[in-house]
Design a protein around this motif. Sequence first.
Motif, mmCIF file in Angstrom:
data_model
loop_
_atom_site.group_PDB
_atom_site.id
_atom_site.type_symbol
_atom_site.label_atom_id
_atom_site.label_comp_id
_atom_site.label_asym_id
_atom_site.label_seq_id
_atom_site.Cartn_x
_atom_site.Cartn_y
_atom_site.Cartn_z
ATOM 1 N N ALA A 194 29.384 -103.908 1.462
ATOM 2 C CA ALA A 194 28.324 -104.423 2.330
ATOM 3 C C ALA A 194 27.177 -103.416 2.442
ATOM 4 O O ALA A 194 26.002 -103.797 2.435
ATOM 5 N N THR A 195 27.513 -102.141 2.518
ATOM 6 C CA THR A 195 26.483 -101.108 2.590
ATOM 7 C C THR A 195 25.626 -101.112 1.328
ATOM 8 O O THR A 195 24.381 -101.077 1.402
ATOM 9 N N ARG A 206 34.800 -108.184 4.975
ATOM 10 C CA ARG A 206 34.973 -106.941 5.740
ATOM 11 C C ARG A 206 35.053 -105.707 4.820
ATOM 12 O O ARG A 206 35.757 -104.748 5.092
ATOM 13 N N ASP A 207 34.290 -105.766 3.721
ATOM 14 C CA ASP A 207 34.242 -104.663 2.766
ATOM 15 C C ASP A 207 33.025 -103.810 3.099
ATOM 16 O O ASP A 207 31.921 -104.060 2.631
ATOM 17 N N ARG A 208 33.239 -102.815 3.939
ATOM 18 C CA ARG A 208 32.148 -101.989 4.469
ATOM 19 C C ARG A 208 31.349 -101.292 3.357
ATOM 20 O O ARG A 208 30.118 -101.284 3.385
ATOM 21 N N ALA A 240 23.542 -104.271 1.247
ATOM 22 C CA ALA A 240 22.455 -104.198 2.232
ATOM 23 C C ALA A 240 21.293 -103.390 1.674
ATOM 24 O O ALA A 240 20.121 -103.740 1.880
ATOM 25 N N LEU A 255 25.593 -109.781 0.051
ATOM 26 C CA LEU A 255 25.797 -109.049 1.304
ATOM 27 C C LEU A 255 26.613 -109.889 2.280
ATOM 28 O O LEU A 255 27.564 -109.390 2.899
ATOM 29 N N ALA A 256 26.271 -111.150 2.416
ATOM 30 C CA ALA A 256 27.009 -112.025 3.328
ATOM 31 C C ALA A 256 28.474 -112.113 2.933
ATOM 32 O O ALA A 256 29.370 -112.035 3.788
ATOM 33 N N ALA A 313 30.266 -108.912 3.795
ATOM 34 C CA ALA A 313 30.484 -108.823 5.241
ATOM 35 C C ALA A 313 31.666 -109.691 5.665
ATOM 36 O O ALA A 313 32.514 -109.254 6.452
#
Length: 110
Positions: free
Chosen positions: A63-64, A58-60, A67, A51-52, A55
């Motif tokens: 990251a979603t 900047r890969d939304r 998460a 996840l870090a 983030a």
Amino acid sequence: MTDHRLDVLAALADEVSRRKSAAPETSYTAKLLSQGVEKCAKKFGEEAFELALAAVLRDRAHATAEAADVLYHLLVLLAASDVPVSDVMTELARRQGVSGLAEKASRAKD
């Protein structure tokens, strides 16, 4: 006010709790739990790192997804550690309205 969909997280927490008594060969959650807290902690750490990284990149979308994995593995780790989610929520409620800096300063020094 934002709809955070915390009902989904609560339902997942209930499902993880139910899986504690399932046979490891019938459930991934039960399999993780049967491998002990160390394995659950390792999986949580791996997902948190992923996840870090997502983030930072900047890969939304990634990251979603990561998460979601982090939240799942956090619930599994809490279950493996016999820490009820309600205890975590109580601690979060205790911290509400307290400055993050003040809260950190109030912790015992090592």
